[in-house]
Design a protein around this motif. Structure first.
Motif, PDB file in Angstrom:
ATOM      1  N   PHE A 120      66.107  60.188 -69.823  1.00 57.79           N
ATOM      2  CA  PHE A 120      65.626  60.137 -71.200  1.00 57.79           C
ATOM      3  C   PHE A 120      65.008  58.771 -71.513  1.00 57.79           C
ATOM      4  O   PHE A 120      63.937  58.691 -72.121  1.00 57.79           O
ATOM      5  N   LEU A 121      65.658  57.701 -71.093  1.00 60.40           N
ATOM      6  CA  LEU A 121      65.119  56.357 -71.357  1.00 60.40           C
ATOM      7  C   LEU A 121      63.791  56.141 -70.639  1.00 60.40           C
ATOM      8  O   LEU A 121      62.871  55.541 -71.212  1.00 60.40           O
ATOM      9  N   TYR A 122      63.659  56.629 -69.416  1.00 60.56           N
ATOM     10  CA  TYR A 122      62.364  56.540 -68.715  1.00 60.56           C
ATOM     11  C   TYR A 122      61.293  57.347 -69.444  1.00 60.56           C
ATOM     12  O   TYR A 122      60.147  56.918 -69.564  1.00 60.56           O
ATOM     13  N   TRP A 123      61.673  58.522 -69.911  1.00 61.65           N
ATOM     14  CA  TRP A 123      60.762  59.386 -70.661  1.00 61.65           C
ATOM     15  C   TRP A 123      60.260  58.664 -71.923  1.00 61.65           C
ATOM     16  O   TRP A 123      59.065  58.646 -72.206  1.00 61.65           O
ATOM     17  N   VAL A 124      61.199  58.077 -72.664  1.00 60.56           N
ATOM     18  CA  VAL A 124      60.832  57.358 -73.887  1.00 60.56           C
ATOM     19  C   VAL A 124      59.948  56.159 -73.551  1.00 60.56           C
ATOM     20  O   VAL A 124      58.941  55.915 -74.220  1.00 60.56           O
ATOM     21  N   PHE A 125      60.302  55.407 -72.507  1.00 57.13           N
ATOM     22  CA  PHE A 125      59.493  54.259 -72.097  1.00 57.13           C
ATOM     23  C   PHE A 125      58.064  54.693 -71.767  1.00 57.13           C
ATOM     24  O   PHE A 125      57.095  54.072 -72.215  1.00 57.13           O
ATOM     25  N   GLY A 126      57.930  55.755 -70.990  1.00 61.94           N
ATOM     26  CA  GLY A 126      56.603  56.245 -70.621  1.00 61.94           C
ATOM     27  C   GLY A 126      55.806  56.673 -71.836  1.00 61.94           C
ATOM     28  O   GLY A 126      54.621  56.338 -71.971  1.00 61.94           O
ATOM     29  N   HIS A 127      56.429  57.383 -72.745  1.00 57.75           N
ATOM     30  CA  HIS A 127      55.720  57.881 -73.918  1.00 57.75           C
ATOM     31  C   HIS A 127      55.461  56.777 -74.947  1.00 57.75           C
ATOM     32  O   HIS A 127      54.470  56.833 -75.674  1.00 57.75           O
ATOM     33  N   LEU A 128      56.328  55.778 -74.984  1.00 59.86           N
ATOM     34  CA  LEU A 128      56.049  54.620 -75.847  1.00 59.86           C
ATOM     35  C   LEU A 128      54.836  53.856 -75.308  1.00 59.86           C
ATOM     36  O   LEU A 128      53.977  53.421 -76.082  1.00 59.86           O
ATOM     37  N   THR A 129      54.750  53.735 -73.995  1.00 60.55           N
ATOM     38  CA  THR A 129      53.575  53.117 -73.377  1.00 60.55           C
ATOM     39  C   THR A 129      52.325  53.892 -73.758  1.00 60.55           C
ATOM     40  O   THR A 129      51.307  53.308 -74.147  1.00 60.55           O
ATOM     41  N   TYR A 130      52.399  55.204 -73.665  1.00 59.43           N
ATOM     42  CA  TYR A 130      51.285  56.073 -74.054  1.00 59.43           C
ATOM     43  C   TYR A 130      50.889  55.810 -75.508  1.00 59.43           C
ATOM     44  O   TYR A 130      49.710  55.637 -75.834  1.00 59.43           O
ATOM     45  N   SER A 131      51.888  55.785 -76.381  1.00 62.41           N
ATOM     46  CA  SER A 131      51.636  55.599 -77.809  1.00 62.41           C
ATOM     47  C   SER A 131      50.963  54.268 -78.100  1.00 62.41           C
ATOM     48  O   SER A 131      50.097  54.188 -78.975  1.00 62.41           O
ATOM     49  N   LEU A 132      51.360  53.228 -77.395  1.00 54.60           N
ATOM     50  CA  LEU A 132      50.771  51.907 -77.622  1.00 54.60           C
ATOM     51  C   LEU A 132      49.376  51.801 -77.021  1.00 54.60           C
ATOM     52  O   LEU A 132      48.552  51.012 -77.495  1.00 54.60           O
ATOM     53  N   LEU A 133      49.107  52.593 -76.001  1.00 50.96           N
ATOM     54  CA  LEU A 133      47.764  52.583 -75.405  1.00 50.96           C
ATOM     55  C   LEU A 133      46.716  53.164 -76.349  1.00 50.96           C
ATOM     56  O   LEU A 133      45.557  52.729 -76.323  1.00 50.96           O
ATOM     57  N   LEU A 134      47.083  54.114 -77.171  1.00 50.41           N
ATOM     58  CA  LEU A 134      46.111  54.733 -78.073  1.00 50.41           C
ATOM     59  C   LEU A 134      45.416  53.693 -78.958  1.00 50.41           C
ATOM     60  O   LEU A 134      44.184  53.603 -78.947  1.00 50.41           O
TER      61      LEU A 134
END
Length: 149
Positions: A120-134
């Motif tokens: 779950f923490l890896y999932w959140v980290f990956g998706h937070l990275t995605y969110s900040l890239l936008l």
């Protein structure tokens, strides 16, 4: 122009997310990339044995749509970078919850369980990275357009 910019931002953000989760999975063994691509629970589509590239394409289609929505919202007025980050994070609110939903819906057993907090923490980290890239990519492409005009 909004659609093209949204496609471009969605493309790069989606590629980074997919490759980041694939790398995390290869290093840690946590099946977060497998979870990202898994569609075995979708009626009709889940019955087909798709290739990894096809499953990744499904992921990318979702990312392209998110990119277009983000650019559409960002273009509504002249937002500051902080406001763009906030818009992106608001769009991304469902992403952590998708971990639990996708884990529970999965038919295959090689995806993380809903109580796998490491995954779950890896999932959140990956998706937070995605969110900040936008918003980062949006600002980069806005500057390139301003320079070229």
């Amino acid at each position: 122009m909004k659609v093209l910019k949204g496609l471009w931002i969605g493309l790069w953000s989606g590629l980074v997310l997919g490759l980041l989760l694939k790398w995390i999975q290869s290093v840690t063994g946590e099946q977060v990339y497998t979870l990202l691509l898994n569609i075995d629970f979708v009626p009709l589509m889940g019955d087909i044995q798709w290739s990894e590239i096809t499953e990744f394409t499904f992921h990318m289609i979702i990312s392209l749509i998110i990119g277009i929505v983000f650019v559409y919202l960002a273009k509504r007025r002249d937002y500051t970078f902080g406001q763009l980050v906030l818009i992106s994070l608001l769009i991304s609110v469902p992403f952590p919850f998708l971990f639990f939903i996708l884990s529970e819906l999965a038919i295959r057993t090689d995806v993380p369980g809903a109580t796998d907090w490491g995954a779950f923490l890896y999932w959140v980290f990956g998706h937070l990275t995605y969110s900040l890239l936008l918003p980062i990519l949006y600002k980069i492409f806005e500057r390139k357009n301003a320079v070229s005009q």
